[in-house]
Design an enzyme around this catalytic site. Structure first.
Site, PDB file in Angstrom:
ATOM      1  N   ARG A  66     -74.912  13.180   3.524  1.00 25.45           N
ATOM      2  CA  ARG A  66     -73.763  13.822   2.852  1.00 25.45           C
ATOM      3  C   ARG A  66     -72.667  12.869   2.392  1.00 25.45           C
ATOM      4  O   ARG A  66     -71.762  13.278   1.685  1.00 25.45           O
ATOM      5  CB  ARG A  66     -73.149  14.882   3.784  1.00 25.45           C
ATOM      6  CG  ARG A  66     -72.563  14.286   5.035  1.00 25.45           C
ATOM      7  CD  ARG A  66     -72.340  15.318   6.132  1.00 25.45           C
ATOM      8  NE  ARG A  66     -71.761  14.668   7.310  1.00 25.45           N
ATOM      9  CZ  ARG A  66     -72.465  13.933   8.171  1.00 25.45           C
ATOM     10  NH1 ARG A  66     -73.755  13.762   8.030  1.00 25.45           N
ATOM     11  NH2 ARG A  66     -71.864  13.353   9.198  1.00 25.45           N
ATOM     12  N   LYS A  81     -67.260   1.642   6.599  1.00 24.55           N
ATOM     13  CA  LYS A  81     -67.239   2.629   5.508  1.00 24.55           C
ATOM     14  C   LYS A  81     -66.221   2.293   4.428  1.00 24.55           C
ATOM     15  O   LYS A  81     -66.510   2.407   3.234  1.00 24.55           O
ATOM     16  CB  LYS A  81     -66.932   4.021   6.076  1.00 24.55           C
ATOM     17  CG  LYS A  81     -68.064   4.605   6.889  1.00 24.55           C
ATOM     18  CD  LYS A  81     -67.732   6.016   7.338  1.00 24.55           C
ATOM     19  CE  LYS A  81     -68.885   6.560   8.162  1.00 24.55           C
ATOM     20  NZ  LYS A  81     -68.633   7.926   8.640  1.00 24.55           N
ATOM     21  N   CYS A 183     -69.281  18.282  13.414  1.00 30.03           N
ATOM     22  CA  CYS A 183     -70.510  18.071  12.643  1.00 30.03           C
ATOM     23  C   CYS A 183     -71.669  17.699  13.546  1.00 30.03           C
ATOM     24  O   CYS A 183     -72.817  17.964  13.253  1.00 30.03           O
ATOM     25  CB  CYS A 183     -70.341  16.917  11.670  1.00 30.03           C
ATOM     26  SG  CYS A 183     -69.237  17.313  10.372  1.00 30.03           S
ATOM     27  N   CYS A 243     -40.952  26.060  13.297  1.00 26.78           N
ATOM     28  CA  CYS A 243     -41.898  24.959  13.439  1.00 26.78           C
ATOM     29  C   CYS A 243     -41.236  23.668  13.949  1.00 26.78           C
ATOM     30  O   CYS A 243     -40.208  23.240  13.428  1.00 26.78           O
ATOM     31  CB  CYS A 243     -42.559  24.699  12.084  1.00 26.78           C
ATOM     32  SG  CYS A 243     -43.648  23.280  12.078  1.00 26.78           S
TER      33      CYS A 243
HETATM   34 ZN   LIG Z   1     -44.213  23.455   9.807  1.00 25.86          ZN
END
Ligand SMILES: [Zn+2]
Length: 341
Positions: A66, A81, A183, A243
């Protein structure tokens, strides 16, 4: 302008002006696996000015199914890579400046590595790096494009700091190690990675050419096996949430203490060990010493030692990946025994 971009310039969303803007912009791809290979390929062909590729790993045979920039020759040459991707991409479009970073992105190097990027594309396979990216991008007001794939399912979301929800608005903290499928535990089919990376590249093109009004909103989830496409409308969660990152501006993942020096690599049966101090290892000398204990091979980028059921890959800065175990204490022991503590 050369004929190379003629079809893209004809497209109404880009035009001559968009192409010129693109030429002045830079992007960074963090993680050059299945997602990173495809988005790098598309962006380099599109003719942006500068692309940075950051990846900490080397290529293995199981990647070739892939990871579309790599081939068997890269494995035989033992290339990391990021380096293999850079070599391939320079052949595709020599007009784009490409820089490869064979490194683990962490709080110590993220600023130097990513600060001048106009957009950052997530090609990682782990939440620790994604949370780090999220803190960095929100703090520095750089758009980033989340992407993840597993099996036949992929997800992507644009994060435009102070405008859209950030990763932490959606997910409060890193899922504990081993609780999410990877994966390597659930497998993956290549087309889903290719599709998600293509969406990421399209969104990056919109950001780089200033077409913010047509950006995809919310979290897109696609299952190619069951033929399901869902858009989760989460645009308003930022307004409702408090947040930690994008409302309170606490960037705890940018703190060095939070980052692990030893990390089991997501389902890969391997452990990465970082060094607090940057080393500059002489591979010739190290190979002479290690030749007595196992099978050693090295090039400019990486030294590998096979010993019993383990394999050590050492990078010039002292970072190491130990394959054959998920146990961080076993890996630390092997590193201390052969490389030094
Ligand atoms: Zn946030």
């Amino acid at each position: 302008m050369s004929n190379r971009y003629a079809r893209q310039i004809l497209f109404y969303g880009i035009g001559e002006a968009g192409q010129k803007t693109l030429r002045e912009k830079s992007a960074a791809i963090v993680g050059c696996g299945a997602l990173g290979c495809t988005s790098a390929n598309l962006l380099v062909r599109s003719g942006l000015g500068y692309l940075k590729i950051i990846d900490r790993d080397f290529i293995e045979e199981s990647n070739l199914q892939r990871q579309s920039l790599f081939d068997e020759e890269d494995i035989n040459k033992n290339l990391p890579k990021a380096i293999a991707a850079q070599k391939k991409l320079e052949k595709i479009n020599p007009h784009v400046r490409i820089k490869a970073f064979v490194t683990d992105l962490n709080p110590s190097n993220i600023n130097n590595t990513l600060r001048d990027a106009d957009v950052i594309i997530d090609g990682t396979d782990n939440f620790e790096t994604r949370f780090l990216l999220n803190d960095f991008c929100v703090k520095n007001c750089i758009p980033w494009i989340y992407g993840a794939c597993i099996g036949s399912i992929g997800m992507t979301m644009n994060i435009i700091p102070s405008k859209t929800p950030c990763l932490r608005c959606v997910l409060e903290d890193i899922p504990p190690f081993g609780t999410t499928e990877t994966c390597d535990t659930a497998g993956i089919i290549a087309p889903i990675a290719s599709l998600i990376a293509s969406i990421q590249a399209a969104e990056a093109l919109k950001i780089l050419t200033g077409n913010f009004d047509v950006l995809s909103k919310g979290l897109l989830k696609i299952d190619l096996w069951r033929n399901e496409i869902k858009k989760l409308h989460i645009e308003d969660i930022r307004e409702k949430s408090d947040c930690v990152t994008c409302k309170q501006h606490h960037y705890e993942f940018l703190s060095k203490d939070r980052y692990s020096m030893t990390t089991a690599l997501c389902g890969r049966n391997a452990v990465q060990i970082l060094q607090r101090e940057m080393a500059n290892i002489d591979f010739t000398k190290l190979a002479e010493r290690l030749n007595k204990v196992g099978e050693v091979s090295f090039n400019n980028f990486i030294l590998r030692l096979k010993i019993d059921k383990y394999e050590l890959a050492v990078f010039p800065d002292g970072r190491s990946i130990i394959s054959g175990t998920n146990d961080v204490s076993v890996a630390r022991g092997i590193y201390a025994k052969y490389i030094g503590s």
